[in-house]
Design a protein around this motif. Sequence first.
Motif, PDB file in Angstrom:
ATOM      1  N   VAL A 291       0.875  -1.178   0.000  1.00  0.00           N
ATOM      2  CA  VAL A 291       0.000   0.000   0.000  1.00  0.00           C
ATOM      3  C   VAL A 291       0.912   1.229   0.000  1.00  0.00           C
ATOM      4  O   VAL A 291       1.449   1.622   1.037  1.00  0.00           O
ATOM      5  CB  VAL A 291      -0.931   0.003   1.230  1.00  0.00           C
ATOM      6  CG1 VAL A 291      -1.795   1.266   1.238  1.00  0.00           C
ATOM      7  CG2 VAL A 291      -1.793  -1.248   1.255  1.00  0.00           C
ATOM      8  N   GLY A 292       1.092   1.807  -1.185  1.00  0.00           N
ATOM      9  CA  GLY A 292       1.931   2.997  -1.297  1.00  0.00           C
ATOM     10  C   GLY A 292       1.268   4.218  -0.688  1.00  0.00           C
ATOM     11  O   GLY A 292       1.940   5.148  -0.264  1.00  0.00           O
ATOM     12  N   GLY A 293      -0.042   4.206  -0.624  1.00  0.00           N
ATOM     13  CA  GLY A 293      -0.768   5.311  -0.015  1.00  0.00           C
ATOM     14  C   GLY A 293      -2.235   4.977   0.141  1.00  0.00           C
ATOM     15  O   GLY A 293      -2.822   4.314  -0.718  1.00  0.00           O
ATOM     16  N   LEU A 294      -2.798   5.395   1.246  1.00  0.00           N
ATOM     17  CA  LEU A 294      -4.232   5.291   1.508  1.00  0.00           C
ATOM     18  C   LEU A 294      -4.642   6.620   2.111  1.00  0.00           C
ATOM     19  O   LEU A 294      -4.162   6.988   3.185  1.00  0.00           O
ATOM     20  CB  LEU A 294      -4.536   4.152   2.481  1.00  0.00           C
ATOM     21  CG  LEU A 294      -5.978   4.075   3.005  1.00  0.00           C
ATOM     22  CD1 LEU A 294      -6.950   3.785   1.874  1.00  0.00           C
ATOM     23  CD2 LEU A 294      -6.096   3.026   4.083  1.00  0.00           C
ATOM     24  N   PHE A 295      -5.472   7.342   1.399  1.00  0.00           N
ATOM     25  CA  PHE A 295      -5.855   8.682   1.839  1.00  0.00           C
ATOM     26  C   PHE A 295      -7.350   8.873   1.677  1.00  0.00           C
ATOM     27  O   PHE A 295      -7.919   8.533   0.641  1.00  0.00           O
ATOM     28  CB  PHE A 295      -5.095   9.745   1.045  1.00  0.00           C
ATOM     29  CG  PHE A 295      -3.615   9.686   1.287  1.00  0.00           C
ATOM     30  CD1 PHE A 295      -3.058  10.316   2.388  1.00  0.00           C
ATOM     31  CD2 PHE A 295      -2.785   8.974   0.442  1.00  0.00           C
ATOM     32  CE1 PHE A 295      -1.694  10.241   2.639  1.00  0.00           C
ATOM     33  CE2 PHE A 295      -1.422   8.886   0.679  1.00  0.00           C
ATOM     34  CZ  PHE A 295      -0.873   9.529   1.782  1.00  0.00           C
ATOM     35  N   VAL A 296      -7.965   9.413   2.722  1.00  0.00           N
ATOM     36  CA  VAL A 296      -9.389   9.697   2.740  1.00  0.00           C
ATOM     37  C   VAL A 296      -9.557  11.163   3.108  1.00  0.00           C
ATOM     38  O   VAL A 296      -8.922  11.650   4.058  1.00  0.00           O
ATOM     39  CB  VAL A 296     -10.122   8.794   3.764  1.00  0.00           C
ATOM     40  CG1 VAL A 296     -11.594   9.164   3.844  1.00  0.00           C
ATOM     41  CG2 VAL A 296      -9.950   7.327   3.394  1.00  0.00           C
TER      42      VAL A 296
ATOM     43  N   GLY B 208     -11.806   4.135   4.350  1.00  0.00           N
ATOM     44  CA  GLY B 208     -10.489   3.496   4.419  1.00  0.00           C
ATOM     45  C   GLY B 208     -10.603   1.988   4.530  1.00  0.00           C
ATOM     46  O   GLY B 208      -9.897   1.240   3.852  1.00  0.00           O
ATOM     47  N   ARG B 209     -11.499   1.527   5.374  1.00  0.00           N
ATOM     48  CA  ARG B 209     -11.723   0.084   5.542  1.00  0.00           C
ATOM     49  C   ARG B 209     -12.157  -0.543   4.216  1.00  0.00           C
ATOM     50  O   ARG B 209     -11.657  -1.605   3.824  1.00  0.00           O
ATOM     51  CB  ARG B 209     -12.780  -0.170   6.614  1.00  0.00           C
ATOM     52  CG  ARG B 209     -13.165  -1.638   6.753  1.00  0.00           C
ATOM     53  CD  ARG B 209     -14.262  -1.853   7.799  1.00  0.00           C
ATOM     54  NE  ARG B 209     -13.784  -1.584   9.131  1.00  0.00           N
ATOM     55  CZ  ARG B 209     -13.195  -2.490   9.909  1.00  0.00           C
ATOM     56  NH1 ARG B 209     -13.027  -3.717   9.473  1.00  0.00           N
ATOM     57  NH2 ARG B 209     -12.795  -2.178  11.121  1.00  0.00           N
ATOM     58  N   ALA B 210     -13.074   0.101   3.509  1.00  0.00           N
ATOM     59  CA  ALA B 210     -13.546  -0.437   2.228  1.00  0.00           C
ATOM     60  C   ALA B 210     -12.403  -0.527   1.215  1.00  0.00           C
ATOM     61  O   ALA B 210     -12.303  -1.508   0.468  1.00  0.00           O
ATOM     62  CB  ALA B 210     -14.683   0.432   1.679  1.00  0.00           C
ATOM     63  N   LEU B 211     -11.536   0.474   1.202  1.00  0.00           N
ATOM     64  CA  LEU B 211     -10.398   0.451   0.274  1.00  0.00           C
ATOM     65  C   LEU B 211      -9.424  -0.677   0.627  1.00  0.00           C
ATOM     66  O   LEU B 211      -8.934  -1.374  -0.265  1.00  0.00           O
ATOM     67  CB  LEU B 211      -9.690   1.811   0.268  1.00  0.00           C
ATOM     68  CG  LEU B 211     -10.446   2.913  -0.472  1.00  0.00           C
ATOM     69  CD1 LEU B 211      -9.921   4.287  -0.082  1.00  0.00           C
ATOM     70  CD2 LEU B 211     -10.361   2.707  -1.981  1.00  0.00           C
ATOM     71  N   ILE B 212      -9.150  -0.863   1.912  1.00  0.00           N
ATOM     72  CA  ILE B 212      -8.262  -1.958   2.329  1.00  0.00           C
ATOM     73  C   ILE B 212      -8.878  -3.312   1.973  1.00  0.00           C
ATOM     74  O   ILE B 212      -8.191  -4.198   1.452  1.00  0.00           O
ATOM     75  CB  ILE B 212      -7.954  -1.878   3.839  1.00  0.00           C
ATOM     76  CG1 ILE B 212      -6.987  -0.716   4.117  1.00  0.00           C
ATOM     77  CG2 ILE B 212      -7.384  -3.195   4.372  1.00  0.00           C
ATOM     78  CD1 ILE B 212      -5.581  -0.887   3.550  1.00  0.00           C
ATOM     79  N   GLU B 213     -10.152  -3.486   2.241  1.00  0.00           N
ATOM     80  CA  GLU B 213     -10.795  -4.774   1.935  1.00  0.00           C
ATOM     81  C   GLU B 213     -10.789  -5.034   0.433  1.00  0.00           C
ATOM     82  O   GLU B 213     -10.589  -6.168  -0.011  1.00  0.00           O
ATOM     83  CB  GLU B 213     -12.213  -4.831   2.508  1.00  0.00           C
ATOM     84  CG  GLU B 213     -12.264  -4.776   4.027  1.00  0.00           C
ATOM     85  CD  GLU B 213     -11.476  -5.867   4.746  1.00  0.00           C
ATOM     86  OE1 GLU B 213     -11.169  -6.927   4.145  1.00  0.00           O
ATOM     87  OE2 GLU B 213     -11.125  -5.652   5.919  1.00  0.00           O
ATOM     88  N   HIS B 214     -10.994  -3.984  -0.366  1.00  0.00           N
ATOM     89  CA  HIS B 214     -10.940  -4.149  -1.821  1.00  0.00           C
ATOM     90  C   HIS B 214      -9.529  -4.560  -2.249  1.00  0.00           C
ATOM     91  O   HIS B 214      -9.359  -5.490  -3.050  1.00  0.00           O
ATOM     92  CB  HIS B 214     -11.361  -2.856  -2.523  1.00  0.00           C
ATOM     93  CG  HIS B 214     -11.290  -2.972  -4.013  1.00  0.00           C
ATOM     94  ND1 HIS B 214     -12.270  -3.593  -4.748  1.00  0.00           N
ATOM     95  CD2 HIS B 214     -10.336  -2.588  -4.892  1.00  0.00           C
ATOM     96  CE1 HIS B 214     -11.931  -3.577  -6.032  1.00  0.00           C
ATOM     97  NE2 HIS B 214     -10.754  -2.980  -6.137  1.00  0.00           N
ATOM     98  N   ALA B 215      -8.527  -3.871  -1.711  1.00  0.00           N
ATOM     99  CA  ALA B 215      -7.143  -4.186  -2.064  1.00  0.00           C
ATOM    100  C   ALA B 215      -6.804  -5.624  -1.670  1.00  0.00           C
ATOM    101  O   ALA B 215      -6.119  -6.336  -2.415  1.00  0.00           O
ATOM    102  CB  ALA B 215      -6.190  -3.202  -1.388  1.00  0.00           C
ATOM    103  N   ALA B 216      -7.281  -6.070  -0.510  1.00  0.00           N
ATOM    104  CA  ALA B 216      -7.017  -7.439  -0.060  1.00  0.00           C
ATOM    105  C   ALA B 216      -7.672  -8.453  -0.993  1.00  0.00           C
ATOM    106  O   ALA B 216      -7.101  -9.515  -1.253  1.00  0.00           O
ATOM    107  CB  ALA B 216      -7.513  -7.620   1.373  1.00  0.00           C
ATOM    108  N   GLU B 217      -8.873  -8.130  -1.495  1.00  0.00           N
ATOM    109  CA  GLU B 217      -9.525  -9.032  -2.462  1.00  0.00           C
ATOM    110  C   GLU B 217      -8.709  -9.144  -3.737  1.00  0.00           C
ATOM    111  O   GLU B 217      -8.594 -10.214  -4.322  1.00  0.00           O
ATOM    112  CB  GLU B 217     -10.923  -8.513  -2.807  1.00  0.00           C
ATOM    113  CG  GLU B 217     -11.955  -8.734  -1.742  1.00  0.00           C
ATOM    114  CD  GLU B 217     -13.309  -8.157  -2.153  1.00  0.00           C
ATOM    115  OE1 GLU B 217     -13.587  -8.088  -3.372  1.00  0.00           O
ATOM    116  OE2 GLU B 217     -14.066  -7.772  -1.251  1.00  0.00           O
ATOM    117  N   VAL B 218      -8.129  -8.020  -4.169  1.00  0.00           N
ATOM    118  CA  VAL B 218      -7.367  -7.987  -5.417  1.00  0.00           C
ATOM    119  C   VAL B 218      -5.979  -8.605  -5.252  1.00  0.00           C
ATOM    120  O   VAL B 218      -5.508  -9.325  -6.131  1.00  0.00           O
ATOM    121  CB  VAL B 218      -7.242  -6.523  -5.928  1.00  0.00           C
ATOM    122  CG1 VAL B 218      -6.324  -6.423  -7.128  1.00  0.00           C
ATOM    123  CG2 VAL B 218      -8.613  -5.957  -6.256  1.00  0.00           C
TER     124      VAL B 218
END
Length: 147
Positions: A72-77, A87-97
Amino acid sequence: MPKIRPYTPEDRDRLVEIWHQASRVGHPFLSAQDLSEQKVLVRDIYLPKAENWVATDAGEAVGFIGLLDCFVGGLFVHPSAHGRGVGRALIEHAAEVKGQLEVEVYALNVGALEFYQRLGFIQTGIRNSDDQGRPLQLVRLTRPHRE
């Protein structure tokens, strides 16, 4: 719940603004000059190089995650959307991918450290300076792939 979609070049300016506003909140230990210099890197290097996913609410971008493989180079909300599960939704999406995820977070950004730990990340290392050579400790965290 936010919708998540792939990044398009038309998102660039909005995502740079989200990055800037979120960085002012999460990285108050960085100077205005530091943020100004990083803003150019985000716009011209980091966004074009990363696999970016955009979270939208009512059609407006409110957050994004930039991935370099499983890092994760960056996570910004945007601060106006904090606490709404973006943020949680983005992490869960990234984990699925990607499966397993890794990230580095400034040790001084306690809120981010707590966020990642709540989502199952565990500390795997520390480095004593950031990518620009500033004496700011970075904590490396890993979230194992979940079946």
